[in-house]
Write a protein that holds these residues in place. Structure first.
Motif, PDB file in Angstrom:
ATOM      1  N   THR A 145       0.434  -1.386  -0.240  1.00  0.00           N
ATOM      2  CA  THR A 145      -0.187   0.498   0.023  1.00  0.00           C
ATOM      3  C   THR A 145       1.069   1.094  -0.254  1.00  0.00           C
ATOM      4  N   GLU A 146       1.737   1.581   1.274  1.00  0.00           N
ATOM      5  CA  GLU A 146       2.542   2.333   0.041  1.00  0.00           C
ATOM      6  C   GLU A 146       3.253   2.830  -0.812  1.00  0.00           C
ATOM      7  N   ARG A 147       3.408   4.504  -1.441  1.00  0.00           N
ATOM      8  CA  ARG A 147       2.965   4.375  -2.585  1.00  0.00           C
ATOM      9  C   ARG A 147       4.566   4.995  -2.690  1.00  0.00           C
ATOM     10  N   GLU A 148       5.310   4.821  -2.045  1.00  0.00           N
ATOM     11  CA  GLU A 148       6.840   5.558  -1.553  1.00  0.00           C
ATOM     12  C   GLU A 148       8.195   4.297  -0.646  1.00  0.00           C
ATOM     13  N   GLN A 149       8.792   4.099  -1.107  1.00  0.00           N
ATOM     14  CA  GLN A 149       9.819   2.979  -0.790  1.00  0.00           C
ATOM     15  C   GLN A 149       8.996   2.281   0.039  1.00  0.00           C
ATOM     16  N   ARG A 150       7.974   1.359  -0.384  1.00  0.00           N
ATOM     17  CA  ARG A 150       8.303   0.693  -0.446  1.00  0.00           C
ATOM     18  C   ARG A 150       9.225  -1.311   0.221  1.00  0.00           C
ATOM     19  N   GLU A 151       9.548  -1.475  -0.242  1.00  0.00           N
ATOM     20  CA  GLU A 151      10.247  -1.950  -0.066  1.00  0.00           C
ATOM     21  C   GLU A 151      11.446  -1.856   1.166  1.00  0.00           C
ATOM     22  N   ILE A 152      12.130  -0.400   1.074  1.00  0.00           N
ATOM     23  CA  ILE A 152      12.610  -0.558   2.434  1.00  0.00           C
ATOM     24  C   ILE A 152      11.488  -0.449   3.177  1.00  0.00           C
ATOM     25  N   LYS A 153      10.808  -0.369   3.209  1.00  0.00           N
ATOM     26  CA  LYS A 153       9.630  -0.170   5.091  1.00  0.00           C
ATOM     27  C   LYS A 153       9.434  -0.989   4.824  1.00  0.00           C
ATOM     28  N   ARG A 154       9.504  -2.112   3.906  1.00  0.00           N
ATOM     29  CA  ARG A 154       8.451  -3.566   4.316  1.00  0.00           C
ATOM     30  C   ARG A 154      10.428  -4.194   5.100  1.00  0.00           C
ATOM     31  N   LEU A 155      10.815  -4.161   4.623  1.00  0.00           N
ATOM     32  CA  LEU A 155      12.645  -4.733   5.157  1.00  0.00           C
ATOM     33  C   LEU A 155      12.492  -3.890   6.487  1.00  0.00           C
ATOM     34  N   LEU A 156      12.595  -2.877   6.506  1.00  0.00           N
ATOM     35  CA  LEU A 156      12.296  -1.911   7.648  1.00  0.00           C
ATOM     36  C   LEU A 156      12.082  -2.635   9.028  1.00  0.00           C
ATOM     37  N   ILE A 157      10.789  -3.113   8.702  1.00  0.00           N
ATOM     38  CA  ILE A 157       9.926  -3.071   9.619  1.00  0.00           C
ATOM     39  C   ILE A 157      10.128  -4.898  10.166  1.00  0.00           C
ATOM     40  N   LEU A 158      10.698  -5.643   9.445  1.00  0.00           N
ATOM     41  CA  LEU A 158      11.073  -6.617   9.272  1.00  0.00           C
ATOM     42  C   LEU A 158      12.318  -7.224  10.182  1.00  0.00           C
ATOM     43  N   ILE A 200      22.554 -11.594  15.572  1.00  0.00           N
ATOM     44  CA  ILE A 200      23.070 -12.501  13.956  1.00  0.00           C
ATOM     45  C   ILE A 200      21.240 -12.529  13.390  1.00  0.00           C
ATOM     46  N   ILE A 201      21.313 -12.280  12.067  1.00  0.00           N
ATOM     47  CA  ILE A 201      20.282 -12.914  11.178  1.00  0.00           C
ATOM     48  C   ILE A 201      21.084 -13.894  10.236  1.00  0.00           C
ATOM     49  N   LYS A 202      19.784 -14.073   9.442  1.00  0.00           N
ATOM     50  CA  LYS A 202      19.600 -15.185   8.688  1.00  0.00           C
ATOM     51  C   LYS A 202      20.482 -15.247   7.141  1.00  0.00           C
ATOM     52  N   LYS A 203      21.548 -15.433   6.299  1.00  0.00           N
ATOM     53  CA  LYS A 203      21.842 -15.114   5.477  1.00  0.00           C
ATOM     54  C   LYS A 203      20.986 -14.561   4.088  1.00  0.00           C
ATOM     55  N   ASP A 204      19.965 -15.104   4.373  1.00  0.00           N
ATOM     56  CA  ASP A 204      18.412 -15.062   3.241  1.00  0.00           C
ATOM     57  C   ASP A 204      18.531 -13.981   3.684  1.00  0.00           C
ATOM     58  N   PHE A 205      18.369 -13.682   4.653  1.00  0.00           N
ATOM     59  CA  PHE A 205      17.716 -12.141   4.855  1.00  0.00           C
ATOM     60  C   PHE A 205      18.285 -11.186   4.204  1.00  0.00           C
ATOM     61  N   TYR A 206      19.825 -11.477   4.631  1.00  0.00           N
ATOM     62  CA  TYR A 206      20.579 -10.658   4.388  1.00  0.00           C
ATOM     63  C   TYR A 206      20.729 -10.358   3.141  1.00  0.00           C
ATOM     64  N   ASN A 207      20.496 -11.096   2.397  1.00  0.00           N
ATOM     65  CA  ASN A 207      20.160 -10.913   0.688  1.00  0.00           C
ATOM     66  C   ASN A 207      19.475 -10.407   0.548  1.00  0.00           C
ATOM     67  N   GLU A 208      18.142 -10.641   1.219  1.00  0.00           N
ATOM     68  CA  GLU A 208      16.901  -9.480   0.841  1.00  0.00           C
ATOM     69  C   GLU A 208      16.978  -7.868   1.153  1.00  0.00           C
ATOM     70  N   LEU A 209      17.863  -7.772   1.742  1.00  0.00           N
ATOM     71  CA  LEU A 209      18.556  -6.740   2.769  1.00  0.00           C
ATOM     72  C   LEU A 209      19.234  -6.022   1.032  1.00  0.00           C
ATOM     73  N   LEU A 210      20.143  -6.439   1.033  1.00  0.00           N
ATOM     74  CA  LEU A 210      21.148  -6.373  -0.179  1.00  0.00           C
ATOM     75  C   LEU A 210      20.375  -5.932  -1.460  1.00  0.00           C
ATOM     76  N   SER A 211      18.934  -6.077  -1.574  1.00  0.00           N
ATOM     77  CA  SER A 211      18.373  -5.585  -2.610  1.00  0.00           C
ATOM     78  C   SER A 211      18.087  -4.172  -2.780  1.00  0.00           C
ATOM     79  N   ILE A 212      17.930  -3.692  -1.294  1.00  0.00           N
ATOM     80  CA  ILE A 212      18.168  -2.039  -0.915  1.00  0.00           C
ATOM     81  C   ILE A 212      19.043  -1.256  -1.423  1.00  0.00           C
ATOM     82  N   LYS A 213      20.462  -2.125  -1.014  1.00  0.00           N
ATOM     83  CA  LYS A 213      21.766  -1.091  -1.258  1.00  0.00           C
ATOM     84  C   LYS A 213      21.367  -0.641  -2.566  1.00  0.00           C
TER      85      LYS A 213
END
Length: 343
Positions: A145-158, A200-213
């Protein structure tokens, strides 16, 4: 040589003026002076992270050029520590009074923001707690639903849920704070008050974070206002009443509660929250189910091995009747068993 002397004078100037300010406050009562000094020392120790140079004796002119964000961060930390609203208001007032005094001596440049610093009401209720399932729903809705920075916001929450790191530390988090290891990724840094954190976080989650780098050294390139506005919209979409006092900090609380429910160990919850005091962690944990039967009353005449004896359909119905977080924990343990990991 001359430049060094000027710099030394400027450093001494701030402390000298603080001493003059405190002396004025001590005219009526020495206790008043001590209270002001304690409040001011606490503020700069928490907000100005300069290793051991956060004490007022070492403050420079640049250090006292404060912003609204500095005061908001201070209030957040005090709220988290469980201080009463009246106590927080008093501590904020002490620092505001000092900044006004320094401005009158042309040491502080801007004080226009002071009128925007929130004054907490007399209510002593702290921020509310979200259930883990609600946080996952928030992350999903943020992306949908967010118009801007939706992936950043999703990953920030998680990420806030997963690591229990404070909002201010999240916004200062840099890619250099991540260390890839063989089986996971270590996240380490320094929060307000020079408190170090290690997660400590899982590598899979870290790889998701890299999508906003991007070119920025920071992980979450987003403003506090954008986060606060997002929370208001998400609460409305989820029909969360204002009485619950849900804010972004509630996600951190949800993460701490999750660690407690997964381990049953309050010390693990304290470690996850990076709290110095166990009493602060206890205030985080959601013990609000008043009126539910206690352990002895609930378990009277109940077969402790009933779950082993019932048929599959009855067991599934019993699980479906459990809170969502209980089902999340059950599914985590099932996954561990499938992967031959220790439950």
């Amino acid at each position: 040589m001359i430049a060094n002397k000027v710099a030394k004078i400027n450093e001494n100037m701030v402390y000298d003026q603080i001493i003059k300010f405190l002396r004025q406050k001590g005219y009526k009562s020495d206790n008043t002076k001590k209270a002001y000094e304690a409040d001011i020392r606490l503020f700069f120790r928490l907000i100005k992270d300069k290793e051991k140079k956060s004490e007022i004796e070492f403050l420079t002119i640049d250090d006292v050029q404060l912003t609204l964000d500095d005061f908001e961060d201070f209030i957040d930390i005090m709220m988290e520590e469980g201080l009463s609203h009246n106590t927080i208001n008093r501590k904020v007032a002490s620092v505001k009074s000092l900044i006004k005094y320094l401005a009158s001596k042309d040491i502080v440049n801007n004080i226009n923001y002071l009128k925007l610093i929130p004054h907490l009401s007399g209510e002593e209720e702290s921020y509310g707690v979200l259930e883990t399932s609600e946080v996952f729903e928030m992350a999903k809705l943020a992306y949908q639903t967010e118009r801007e920075q939706r992936e950043i916001k999703r990953l920030l929450i998680l990420f806030a849920l997963d690591t229990c790191i404070r909002k201010s530390a999240l916004l200062n988090l840099k890619w250099s704070n991540f260390i890839e290891r063989e089986n996971d990724v270590l996240v380490q840094g320094v929060d307000k008050g020079n408190k170090k954190f290690r997660n400590i976080i899982k590598k899979d989650f870290y790889n998701e974070l890299l999508s906003i780098k991007n070119e920025s050294p920071k992980v979450f390139v987003i403003s506090k206002d954008a986060i606060n506005d997002m929370m208001q919209r998400l609460k409305k979409l989820m029909c969360i009443p204002e009485e619950r006092k849900i804010v972004f900090h509630s996600i951190r609380k949800a993460g701490v509660n999750w660690k407690f429910r997964m381990t049953g160990d309050i010390l693990e919850a304290q470690k996850a929250a990076n709290h110095s005091s166990l009493a602060t962690t206890q205030r985080y944990l959601n013990y609000e189910d008043v009126g539910v039967l206690g352990a002895v009353s609930s378990l009277e005449n109940i077969d402790q091995d009933a779950y082993k004896k019932v048929d599959h359909d009855t067991l599934v119905k019993a699980i479906e009747a459990c809170p969502k977080d209980v089902k999340y924990i059950l599914n985590v343990n099932i996954k561990k068993l499938i992967n031959n990991e220790t439950v």
